[in-house]
Design a protein around this motif. Sequence first.
Motif, mmCIF file in Angstrom:
data_model
loop_
_atom_site.group_PDB
_atom_site.id
_atom_site.type_symbol
_atom_site.label_atom_id
_atom_site.label_comp_id
_atom_site.label_asym_id
_atom_site.label_seq_id
_atom_site.Cartn_x
_atom_site.Cartn_y
_atom_site.Cartn_z
ATOM 1 N N LEU A 479 0.834 -1.206 0.000
ATOM 2 C CA LEU A 479 0.000 0.000 0.000
ATOM 3 C C LEU A 479 0.868 1.255 0.000
ATOM 4 C CD1 LEU A 479 -3.227 0.580 2.077
ATOM 5 C CD2 LEU A 479 -1.460 2.331 2.037
ATOM 6 N N LEU A 480 1.913 1.249 0.817
ATOM 7 C CA LEU A 480 2.809 2.404 0.880
ATOM 8 C C LEU A 480 3.476 2.668 -0.475
ATOM 9 C CD1 LEU A 480 4.468 1.771 4.351
ATOM 10 C CD2 LEU A 480 3.109 3.779 3.723
ATOM 11 N N GLY A 481 3.846 1.588 -1.155
ATOM 12 C CA GLY A 481 4.468 1.735 -2.473
ATOM 13 C C GLY A 481 3.527 2.374 -3.479
ATOM 14 N N HIS A 482 2.273 1.905 -3.494
ATOM 15 C CA HIS A 482 1.299 2.452 -4.440
ATOM 16 C C HIS A 482 0.850 3.853 -4.034
ATOM 17 C CE1 HIS A 482 0.296 -1.902 -5.744
ATOM 18 N NE2 HIS A 482 1.125 -1.338 -6.608
ATOM 19 N N LEU A 483 0.879 4.149 -2.733
ATOM 20 C CA LEU A 483 0.524 5.491 -2.274
ATOM 21 C C LEU A 483 1.516 6.516 -2.823
ATOM 22 C CD1 LEU A 483 -1.329 7.214 -0.391
ATOM 23 C CD2 LEU A 483 0.366 6.813 1.416
ATOM 24 N N SER A 484 2.782 6.153 -2.892
ATOM 25 C CA SER A 484 3.805 7.073 -3.406
ATOM 26 C C SER A 484 3.656 7.309 -4.899
ATOM 27 C CB SER A 484 5.205 6.522 -3.099
ATOM 28 O OG SER A 484 5.433 5.298 -3.796
ATOM 29 N N ASN A 485 2.892 6.429 -5.587
ATOM 30 C CA ASN A 485 2.681 6.575 -7.026
ATOM 31 C C ASN A 485 1.494 7.467 -7.376
ATOM 32 O OD1 ASN A 485 4.846 4.846 -7.534
ATOM 33 N ND2 ASN A 485 3.554 3.019 -7.590
ATOM 34 N N VAL A 486 0.729 7.856 -6.369
ATOM 35 C CA VAL A 486 -0.423 8.735 -6.628
ATOM 36 C C VAL A 486 0.103 10.121 -6.995
ATOM 37 C CG1 VAL A 486 -2.507 9.781 -5.677
ATOM 38 C CG2 VAL A 486 -1.893 7.436 -5.045
ATOM 39 N N GLU A 487 -0.222 10.595 -8.212
ATOM 40 C CA GLU A 487 0.316 11.852 -8.720
ATOM 41 C C GLU A 487 -0.658 12.991 -8.445
ATOM 42 O OE1 GLU A 487 1.138 11.235 -12.824
ATOM 43 O OE2 GLU A 487 2.824 9.873 -12.445
ATOM 44 N N ILE A 488 -0.164 14.042 -7.818
ATOM 45 C CA ILE A 488 -1.023 15.163 -7.438
ATOM 46 C C ILE A 488 -1.317 16.087 -8.623
ATOM 47 C CG2 ILE A 488 -0.312 15.153 -5.026
ATOM 48 C CD1 ILE A 488 1.621 17.385 -5.643
ATOM 49 N N LEU A 502 -2.708 16.514 3.107
ATOM 50 C CA LEU A 502 -2.923 16.208 4.512
ATOM 51 C C LEU A 502 -3.328 14.751 4.699
ATOM 52 C CD1 LEU A 502 -3.210 17.159 7.454
ATOM 53 C CD2 LEU A 502 -5.564 17.825 6.924
ATOM 54 N N LEU A 503 -4.247 14.282 3.858
ATOM 55 C CA LEU A 503 -4.698 12.888 3.954
ATOM 56 C C LEU A 503 -3.560 11.913 3.656
ATOM 57 C CD1 LEU A 503 -8.218 13.015 2.266
ATOM 58 C CD2 LEU A 503 -7.727 12.266 4.586
ATOM 59 N N GLU A 504 -2.789 12.198 2.620
ATOM 60 C CA GLU A 504 -1.681 11.315 2.249
ATOM 61 C C GLU A 504 -0.707 11.149 3.410
ATOM 62 O OE1 GLU A 504 1.551 10.940 -1.385
ATOM 63 O OE2 GLU A 504 1.221 12.866 -0.425
ATOM 64 N N LYS A 505 -0.431 12.233 4.099
ATOM 65 C CA LYS A 505 0.490 12.182 5.235
ATOM 66 C C LYS A 505 -0.049 11.249 6.321
ATOM 67 C CE LYS A 505 2.368 15.124 8.903
ATOM 68 N NZ LYS A 505 2.391 16.489 9.481
ATOM 69 N N GLU A 506 -1.349 11.359 6.599
ATOM 70 C CA GLU A 506 -1.950 10.528 7.639
ATOM 71 C C GLU A 506 -2.017 9.054 7.225
ATOM 72 O OE1 GLU A 506 -2.562 11.566 10.523
ATOM 73 O OE2 GLU A 506 -2.705 13.735 10.372
ATOM 74 N N ILE A 507 -2.387 8.798 5.964
ATOM 75 C CA ILE A 507 -2.451 7.417 5.459
ATOM 76 C C ILE A 507 -1.069 6.775 5.528
ATOM 77 C CG2 ILE A 507 -2.843 6.005 3.394
ATOM 78 C CD1 ILE A 507 -5.024 8.033 2.608
ATOM 79 N N LYS A 508 -0.065 7.524 5.106
ATOM 80 C CA LYS A 508 1.313 7.005 5.122
ATOM 81 C C LYS A 508 1.759 6.679 6.544
ATOM 82 C CE LYS A 508 6.023 8.139 3.614
ATOM 83 N NZ LYS A 508 6.876 9.148 2.935
ATOM 84 N N ALA A 509 1.434 7.558 7.492
ATOM 85 C CA ALA A 509 1.840 7.332 8.880
ATOM 86 C C ALA A 509 1.180 6.078 9.451
ATOM 87 C CB ALA A 509 1.486 8.548 9.730
ATOM 88 N N ALA A 511 -0.142 3.417 7.751
ATOM 89 C CA ALA A 511 0.343 2.218 7.069
ATOM 90 C C ALA A 511 1.761 1.867 7.499
ATOM 91 C CB ALA A 511 0.272 2.405 5.557
ATOM 92 N N THR A 512 2.591 2.878 7.711
ATOM 93 C CA THR A 512 3.964 2.636 8.178
ATOM 94 C C THR A 512 3.953 1.999 9.560
ATOM 95 O OG1 THR A 512 4.781 4.516 6.893
ATOM 96 C CG2 THR A 512 6.188 3.712 8.666
ATOM 97 N N SER A 513 3.092 2.495 10.437
ATOM 98 C CA SER A 513 2.988 1.931 11.787
ATOM 99 C C SER A 513 2.559 0.469 11.737
ATOM 100 C CB SER A 513 1.982 2.737 12.617
ATOM 101 O OG SER A 513 2.424 4.076 12.788
ATOM 102 N N ILE A 514 1.649 0.130 10.818
ATOM 103 C CA ILE A 514 1.206 -1.260 10.665
ATOM 104 C C ILE A 514 2.370 -2.134 10.205
ATOM 105 C CG2 ILE A 514 -0.286 -2.806 9.332
ATOM 106 C CD1 ILE A 514 -2.350 -0.541 9.267
ATOM 107 N N SER A 515 3.148 -1.632 9.258
ATOM 108 C CA SER A 515 4.245 -2.437 8.694
ATOM 109 C C SER A 515 5.387 -2.644 9.674
ATOM 110 C CB SER A 515 4.778 -1.765 7.421
ATOM 111 O OG SER A 515 5.422 -0.537 7.738
ATOM 112 N N ASN A 516 5.425 -1.836 10.738
ATOM 113 C CA ASN A 516 6.546 -1.908 11.684
ATOM 114 C C ASN A 516 6.258 -2.770 12.908
ATOM 115 O OD1 ASN A 516 8.197 -0.292 10.134
ATOM 116 N ND2 ASN A 516 7.558 1.604 11.132
#
Length: 590
Positions: A479-488, A502-509, A511-516
């Motif tokens: 998910l994190l990989g595909h999130l970085s591919n979303v073009e603004i 703002l949403l992207e920052k929260e989603i990334k945070a 998902a990162t916490s889940i992966s860790n």
Amino acid sequence: MKKYIIYVGIFAVGMLLGWLLFGGSSNIESEHNHDAATETNQMWTCSMHPQIMQPEPGDCPICGMDLIPVASSSEGLLADQFKLSENAMALANIQTSMVGHGKSEDNTIKLSGKIVENEDANAVQVSYFSGRIEQLNVSFTGEKVNKAQLLATVYSPELYAAQQELITAASIKESQPSLYKAVRNKLKLWKLSESQINQIETSGLVKENVPIYATVSGTVSEKLVEQGDFVKQGQPLLKIANLNTVWANFDVYENQINLFKIGQAISITSNTYPNKVFKAKVDFIDPVLNTKTRTVKLRAVLANKQDAFKPGMFVEAKVKGITSSKEPVLTIPSTAVLWTGERSVVYLKTDPNQPVFEMREITLGHKIGDNYEVLKGLEIEDEIVTHGTFTVDAAAQLQGKKSMMNKEGGKVITGHEGHLGMERNTSINNASLYNRKERIKVSKDFQNQLKVVFNDYIKLKDALVKDEYNKVITESKRLLGHLSNVEIKGLKDKEAHAYWMLLEKEIKASATSISNTSKLESQRNHFKQLSSHLIGAIQTFGVNEKVFVEFCPMVDDNNGAYWLSREEKVINPYFGGAMLTCGEVKQVIE
């Protein structure tokens, strides 16, 4: 005389001119002061963060966007009321209905559960002597066995010695009858039959490998040994389930316990047999409450000679609830209720002719069928929102009114306090916080890229349902990989651009916490936040498909949590197999 008339005329003209000059000036000054007062009371807010209220223009302390004037209301609404536009009402398909009476005796309670083995009919096949399994005649779990069927042959040194003792004792049984009898009883304790013992005695031959026969008929539910294993006396070899009868176990919430009793009629259905109803009776109600799920188990016994029911199969039940009163009770549809775990709220339409609403906190009784009993907070013929409640709650939050997660309404945040509270205010604890009254138009490419992230989210959710923590980590990284591919660049609108950042920052945070982490409990806690942020994104931008927003009130110590699904059927990711069907659909995002 003429002189006096002239004086009076001059005086009158002077008075008239004075009134025109100074009286008009007073009015102008009054109007100017009124306008100044109005301008002094002007408040400024952020279009993305309506909780921000400042008495002067400037930048939003959260996202940095320019503040805009708060539109003044001249519609005569009370402090807790808010109004939706006709366009917003139509887009969200908001529907209302009148609160009415219903008789609890006529209502049916729906329960969700699953089929399990009948423990009373289960058996464990054990070895009655120590030895090595020379041959195992059961190949796989699920194999059917019959009583007296050969299951295995075992080489047992101690049983070999006991057979030799029998042959010796048989030769002196006339002089030593008690010894002969003791040796035979010893072999019987090891479950050798009379015919087997007689065969050894008459042939005078010792059997190296002794057979083990099934003591019951049924289906092998678990293999506990393999060929070549050494087993001890009393060690389990196989678990055998008799599936001629099965149990249907259902979860009953603690506020419904007094609606059931043993012997009560129950109708059971399954998706496997959609047009068939199985009749049974309540056989058992667990006397101990599960403190984690706040439920008790209710059980019914089902005949299963045709193998219609398989252990693990999901079923639903309908039971007519017991009631001590036949008086009409106030009832409302369950779709009208938003539950925080501590409070139950509905949205009341206060004006029959206009879309004006306010939140109303209520006290609920039993949930009976698709309705709730209302004990306090509503009156007969009150008009409440029954479809689109989630969207109305979002509108309340956006306008700073009392809402499901904000019982006091909007808070004025200014200057330094806004910066100090930034972390707290940008943390989204509920899906409705990021909901909007109208969708922001974006490019199809952006929606398709967001849809790829949504697909990863669904796979992550499914992994949580199955308690597969390793797969949860894998899908969160995907998910994190595909999130970085979303073009603004697909976001032409300035507000859409800032909102997505703002949403992207929260989603990334999240998902990162889940992966860790590899702990399921922690993964689910972060998944709650991830769901909130992604609900906001899909609600705002869309993914070109129907998405269901689902809610379980039992998550997080009864604080509740939302998640997204592609299907209307509730499959709860927060409890694994413990409460798989707990929850309901709160909103459909088209």
